[in-house]
Write a protein that holds these residues in place. Structure first.
Motif: not given
Length: 297
Positions: A161, A185-186, A206-207, A209, A212-213, A215-216, A219
């Motif tokens: 991030d 990490y989650d 949510a961000d 985690q 989250h970064h 898997r998207h 990003r």
């Protein structure tokens, strides 16, 4: 996320090593650090990377000095509520003995602060270390983040991030990669009261985690090298939900990810295996060396 209670594999090996009675009588980290040799490194204590009391790091330089060395900025665990850089001398010495420059950083802790203060401190420490790297004989193209448990979370968030490093005139692109040992990490929803306080649960975004970064796809991720390690039977941070799920997500985004699960260690002894009397538990140091110094580079 740290637990220094002896799990059964750890208890077996500490008994074999003959130090279990001593561990039961005093601080395990203090005892471990008493075994660290002095001749492998030069240590510089309490370098300030910011103006606050906990914005300091200890530096470990290989002895003899190594030209164009890789550097690791290391963050310890402790559920974002505890930890001291001086307790991780064994980590700095282990990697310095293999030719790696190591910065072990303190950061502010809960309940004095809450998310994202510990990420802000971690980012400040990394950006400051990058700015000093050439003075320490570091190859600026070989700078890695590394953390254990909560510290692995910090390392992952800074690498995945860009918000955190960009606040300090740096970017994840300045990193060669990152290393996570038993990282969470989650972890939403949050069950542990101390971690709930640290992350303002239930108002935790949510961000916050790392997964989250990862898997998207909207990003963007830097093409880092990544090494993820965990104890196969970690009872505090589930390696399936965290280490293996993170590896799968990053590989799906095209990153070069290496993973390793160890059998004879637990959550705490995974990092403890870097200490001289515990290295026979698992080849953690060798695995880190192979990753940071491939083919002896």
């Amino acid at each position: 996320m740290d637990d220094l209670k002896a799990t059964s594999p750890r208890r077996h090996w500490l008994a074999v090593l003959g130090i279990l009675p001593l561990l039961q009588a005093c601080s395990p980290l203090r005892l471990i650090n008493a075994t660290v040799p002095n001749g492998t490194h030069e240590r510089r204590d309490g370098l300030a990377y910011g103006p606050l009391e906990r914005q300091q790091l200890d530096l470990y330089l290989p002895r003899p000095a190594r030209a164009a060395a890789p550097m690791v900025v290391f963050f310890y665990g402790g559920s974002w509520t505890s930890g001291r850089r001086e307790d991780y001398r064994f980590v700095g010495e282990a990697l310095a003995s293999r030719g790696v420059v190591v910065a072990v950083a303190d950061y502010r802790l809960s309940p004095q602060v809450r998310y994202p203060a510990f990420l802000e401190d971690s980012a400040l420490a990394v950006s400051w270390a990058i700015s000093q790297a050439e003075d320490w004989g570091v190859d600026r193209h070989r700078i890695y983040l590394m953390g254990h448990s909560a510290g692995a979370y910090n390392a992952a968030m800074l690498a995945l991030d860009r918000r955190w490093l960009s606040r300090h005139d740096s970017e994840p692109a300045a990193l060669a990669g990152w290393i996570g040992l038993a990282g969470p990490y989650d972890f939403l929803p949050i069950g542990l009261p101390a971690v709930q306080r640290a992350f303002n649960w239930p108002s935790t975004p949510a961000d916050s985690q790392p997964l989250h970064h990862a898997r998207h796809p909207e990003r963007p991720l830097q093409p880092h090298r990544v090494l993820l390690m965990a104890a196969r039977e970690d009872r505090l941070v589930d390696p399936q939900r965290n280490t293996l799920a993170m590896a799968e997500a990053l590989k799906g985004r095209g990153l070069a990810v290496q993973t390793e699960l160890f059998d004879a260690v637990g959550h705490a002894t995974l990092i403890g295996a870097l200490a001289p009397p515990l290295r026979r538990l698992a080849p953690v140091l060798d695995r880190l060396t192979d990753f940071l110094l491939p083919a002896g580079g």
